[in-house]
Design an enzyme around this catalytic site. Structure first.
Site, PDB file in Angstrom:
ATOM      1  N   ASP A  13      28.213 -78.876   9.351  1.00  0.00           N
ATOM      2  CA  ASP A  13      26.888 -78.941   9.980  1.00  0.00           C
ATOM      3  C   ASP A  13      25.988 -80.000   9.353  1.00  0.00           C
ATOM      4  O   ASP A  13      24.775 -79.811   9.265  1.00  0.00           O
ATOM      5  CB  ASP A  13      26.178 -77.567   9.914  1.00  0.00           C
ATOM      6  CG  ASP A  13      27.082 -76.445  10.379  1.00  0.00           C
ATOM      7  OD1 ASP A  13      27.743 -76.631  11.407  1.00  0.00           O
ATOM      8  OD2 ASP A  13      27.131 -75.399   9.704  1.00  0.00           O
ATOM      9  N   ALA A  15      25.271 -82.833  10.564  1.00  0.00           N
ATOM     10  CA  ALA A  15      24.773 -83.714  11.632  1.00  0.00           C
ATOM     11  C   ALA A  15      25.651 -84.954  11.773  1.00  0.00           C
ATOM     12  O   ALA A  15      25.175 -86.057  12.053  1.00  0.00           O
ATOM     13  CB  ALA A  15      23.304 -84.094  11.412  1.00  0.00           C
ATOM     14  N   ASN A  38      36.082 -74.426  16.431  1.00  0.00           N
ATOM     15  CA  ASN A  38      35.179 -73.872  15.416  1.00  0.00           C
ATOM     16  C   ASN A  38      34.047 -74.857  15.138  1.00  0.00           C
ATOM     17  O   ASN A  38      32.998 -74.492  14.623  1.00  0.00           O
ATOM     18  CB  ASN A  38      35.926 -73.539  14.111  1.00  0.00           C
ATOM     19  CG  ASN A  38      36.828 -74.664  13.612  1.00  0.00           C
ATOM     20  OD1 ASN A  38      37.046 -75.654  14.312  1.00  0.00           O
ATOM     21  ND2 ASN A  38      37.368 -74.513  12.431  1.00  0.00           N
ATOM     22  N   GLY A  40      31.064 -77.540  16.010  1.00  0.00           N
ATOM     23  CA  GLY A  40      30.056 -77.692  17.053  1.00  0.00           C
ATOM     24  C   GLY A  40      29.244 -78.932  16.746  1.00  0.00           C
ATOM     25  O   GLY A  40      28.654 -79.023  15.675  1.00  0.00           O
ATOM     26  N   THR A 241      37.973 -73.478   5.754  1.00  0.00           N
ATOM     27  CA  THR A 241      38.638 -73.465   7.047  1.00  0.00           C
ATOM     28  C   THR A 241      40.118 -73.774   6.808  1.00  0.00           C
ATOM     29  O   THR A 241      40.532 -73.972   5.662  1.00  0.00           O
ATOM     30  CB  THR A 241      37.942 -74.426   8.036  1.00  0.00           C
ATOM     31  OG1 THR A 241      38.454 -74.172   9.342  1.00  0.00           O
ATOM     32  CG2 THR A 241      38.150 -75.896   7.662  1.00  0.00           C
ATOM     33  N   THR A 301      25.735 -73.796  15.670  1.00  0.00           N
ATOM     34  CA  THR A 301      25.913 -74.336  17.020  1.00  0.00           C
ATOM     35  C   THR A 301      26.926 -73.491  17.787  1.00  0.00           C
ATOM     36  O   THR A 301      26.775 -73.245  18.975  1.00  0.00           O
ATOM     37  CB  THR A 301      26.457 -75.790  16.951  1.00  0.00           C
ATOM     38  OG1 THR A 301      25.728 -76.492  15.972  1.00  0.00           O
ATOM     39  CG2 THR A 301      26.364 -76.501  18.271  1.00  0.00           C
ATOM     40  N   THR A 303      28.360 -70.258  16.609  1.00  0.00           N
ATOM     41  CA  THR A 303      28.237 -68.792  16.507  1.00  0.00           C
ATOM     42  C   THR A 303      26.792 -68.300  16.501  1.00  0.00           C
ATOM     43  O   THR A 303      26.567 -67.092  16.527  1.00  0.00           O
ATOM     44  CB  THR A 303      28.903 -68.301  15.207  1.00  0.00           C
ATOM     45  OG1 THR A 303      28.257 -68.959  14.105  1.00  0.00           O
ATOM     46  CG2 THR A 303      30.390 -68.593  15.188  1.00  0.00           C
TER      47      THR A 303
HETATM   48  P1  IMP Z   1      37.189 -70.831  10.663  1.00  0.00           P
HETATM   49  O1  IMP Z   1      37.270 -72.316  10.642  1.00  0.00           O
HETATM   50  O2  IMP Z   1      36.686 -70.267  11.951  1.00  0.00           O
HETATM   51  O3  IMP Z   1      38.463 -70.178  10.201  1.00  0.00           O
HETATM   52  O4  IMP Z   1      36.082 -70.376   9.575  1.00  0.00           O
HETATM   53  C1  IMP Z   1      36.287 -70.567   8.171  1.00  0.00           C
HETATM   54  C2  IMP Z   1      34.982 -70.948   7.482  1.00  0.00           C
HETATM   55  O5  IMP Z   1      34.599 -72.248   7.890  1.00  0.00           O
HETATM   56  C3  IMP Z   1      33.810 -70.034   7.803  1.00  0.00           C
HETATM   57  O6  IMP Z   1      32.964 -69.953   6.671  1.00  0.00           O
HETATM   58  C4  IMP Z   1      33.082 -70.782   8.913  1.00  0.00           C
HETATM   59  O7  IMP Z   1      31.729 -70.436   8.976  1.00  0.00           O
HETATM   60  C5  IMP Z   1      33.290 -72.211   8.441  1.00  0.00           C
HETATM   61  N1  IMP Z   1      33.244 -73.174   9.528  1.00  0.00           N
HETATM   62  C6  IMP Z   1      34.184 -73.432  10.446  1.00  0.00           C
HETATM   63  N2  IMP Z   1      33.804 -74.412  11.270  1.00  0.00           N
HETATM   64  C7  IMP Z   1      32.586 -74.791  10.863  1.00  0.00           C
HETATM   65  C8  IMP Z   1      31.676 -75.797  11.309  1.00  0.00           C
HETATM   66  O8  IMP Z   1      31.917 -76.577  12.242  1.00  0.00           O
HETATM   67  N3  IMP Z   1      30.511 -75.869  10.615  1.00  0.00           N
HETATM   68  C9  IMP Z   1      30.233 -75.079   9.558  1.00  0.00           C
HETATM   69  N4  IMP Z   1      31.061 -74.153   9.101  1.00  0.00           N
HETATM   70  C10 IMP Z   1      32.227 -74.007   9.752  1.00  0.00           C
END
Ligand code: IMP
Length: 427
Positions: A13, A15, A38, A40, A241, A301, A303
């Site tokens: 995130d 930007a 995942n 955004g 992630t 963005t 969730t």
């Molecule tokens: P996952 O990628 O859905 O498995 O989530 C694993 C971790 O990565 C969690 O803490 C999510 O909140 C974080 N995460 C995944 N994608 C994003 C993103 O685009 N921005 C910020 N955090 C992310």
């Protein structure tokens, strides 16, 4: 010819979408190479907000080729939804979007497994986006239960789905979930065949395409998703992630060797945020954190979850700038800090009575550190109209310079607002 990477240096995130959008003019091809829906990305153009998950932000320029490379995990329904949404806005999505036939495919069971696995983590869930990302990558590495986009066009696809569903039923019943019984193999296979048909014009061997492109000297822009501190191998494991979201992931996910990369932008927010679980040493769970959240609109963005907010962590960002081979920094959302009487930067950690500047490899150690802060005076002026560095108030300038000094990298870009025009190019 430039081959540029845009990498987030924090917990996502940062930007990045805005910077990618700005750099797109100078490139022929924009590439997403890891992660999935995942991510955004918000892009603001002429005051209109666009939200993208899987499709590179380059899609707004019809002359730019957009590539979703092999390392991305693809939810076909999500990508088709995005394609439809863009087309409804009059944006061209045709041969200008290519998707790798090697992308691993997300199925409904991945989403269900994501939910179940989070429950199993007890009172310390990872806080995933519940998009099935981790389970899909796990099946990719495990191989036997994986499906790639290219498989969906082959005659054996129905049998492949049926076999996988058989195995998944065992997994679900072992986990005490009734979800397995509800999956109808024929229906899933037919639904995914339908997706494949619609995606067919975009599916290609992007690995070969990108290798041809770099060898021909074309200008590539790699768009990282998430941030380097969420990297599966080098981030704050297990609160990460499931892909290589730091700079080291560019080659893995795209198939383009690192030797072709000519420039790496490390994107940082002027403060820290994190969404989901795991340590965040500089977190301000107080009025300052709330002020940053409100001013920066720090809500996910994808969730919509409120993001945890805190001071800039130079220990963490220096680590990821080095890890990602960063040449130049892009400091985003500087305007969010305006009006604070003072601003703090974490320059070191204290761990077990010792001062350290190296980023700990274990999440438990990171949780135990006490940040050592340097306090700088704030600035009250509105900086959202600044177009040159010398138009920034002295204290804002000093803040940016100090970050640059601590990270050992020049600042190439400062962003002072969401619009494209609210950007200072310092180089
Ligand atoms: P996952 O990628 O859905 O498995 O989530 C694993 C971790 O990565 C969690 O803490 C999510 O909140 C974080 N995460 C995944 N994608 C994003 C993103 O685009 N921005 C910020 N955090 C992310």
């Amino acid at each position: 010819m430039p081959v540029t990477c845009v990498i987030g240096l924090q917990w996502g995130d940062e930007a990045k979408g805005k910077l990618v959008d700005l750099l797109t003019d100078r490139h022929d091809i924009v590439v997403r190479y890891q992660g999935g829906a995942n991510a955004g990305h918000t892009v603001v153009r002429d005051g209109r907000k666009f939200k993208l998950s899987l499709i590179p932000s380059g899609i707004f320029r019809p002359e730019v080729q957009c590539v979703v490379a092999a390392g991305v995990v693809l939810n076909p329904a999500s990508v088709l939804g995005e394609i439809d949404g863009l087309r409804n806005l009059g944006i061209k999505v045709a041969e200008n979007l290519m998707i790798s036939d090697r992308c691993h495919v997300i199925f409904p069971w991945h989403v269900e497994e994501d939910r179940l696995l989070e429950q199993q983590c007890g009172d310390e869930p990872i806080g995933t986006t519940l998009r099935g990302i981790g389970p899909c990558y796990r099946d990719k590495v495990g191989r036997g239960l994986a499906v790639r986009l290219g498989d969906m066009f082959r005659p054996g696809f129905e049998a492949q789905v049926e076999r996988i569903i058989g195995a998944k039923r065992d997994v679900f019943s072992a986990l005490g979930s009734a979800a397995g019984a509800a999956i109808d193999a024929k229906q899933v296979a037919a639904q995914y065949r339908g997706y494949a048909e619609r995606l067919a014009p975009h599916v290609a061997d992007t690995t070969a395409y990108l290798l041809d492109a770099v060898e021909a000297g074309r200008r590539l822009l790699f768009e990282g998703a998430q941030g380097a501190l969420l990297d599966i191998d080098h981030g704050t494991f297990p609160f990460v992630t499931s892909s290589n979201s730091s700079g080291v992931g560019v080659s893995v996910g795209s198939g383009v060797p690192g030797r072709y990369i000519s420039k790496v932008f490390g994107v940082i927010k002027a403060y820290s945020t994190r969404v989901g679980g795991g340590p965040l040493p500089t977190e301000q769970d107080n009025a300052i954190g709330q002020q940053i959240r409100d001013r920066g609109n720090e809500y996910g963005t994808v969730t919509k979850r409120p993001r945890r907010c805190g001071w800039f962590d130079a220990v963490a960002a220096r680590y990821t700038a080095r890890l990602s081979g960063v040449d130049s920094l892009a400091v985003m959302l500087l305007d969010v800090l305006s009006e604070l009487p003072e601003v703090k930067i974490c320059t070191a950690y204290e761990l077990d009575g010792r001062k350290i500047t190296n980023f700990p490899g274990h999440a438990d150690d990171l949780r135990r550190v006490t940040p050592v802060y340097e306090t700088l005076p704030g600035w009250r002026d509105d900086i959202t109209g600044a177009v040159r560095l010398d138009q920034l108030p002295t204290n804002a300038r000093k803040y940016v310079d100090r970050i640059s000094e601590l990270l050992g990298r020049p600042v190439g870009v400062v962003s002072v607002g969401p619009d494209r025009r609210q950007t200072i190019f310092a180089e």
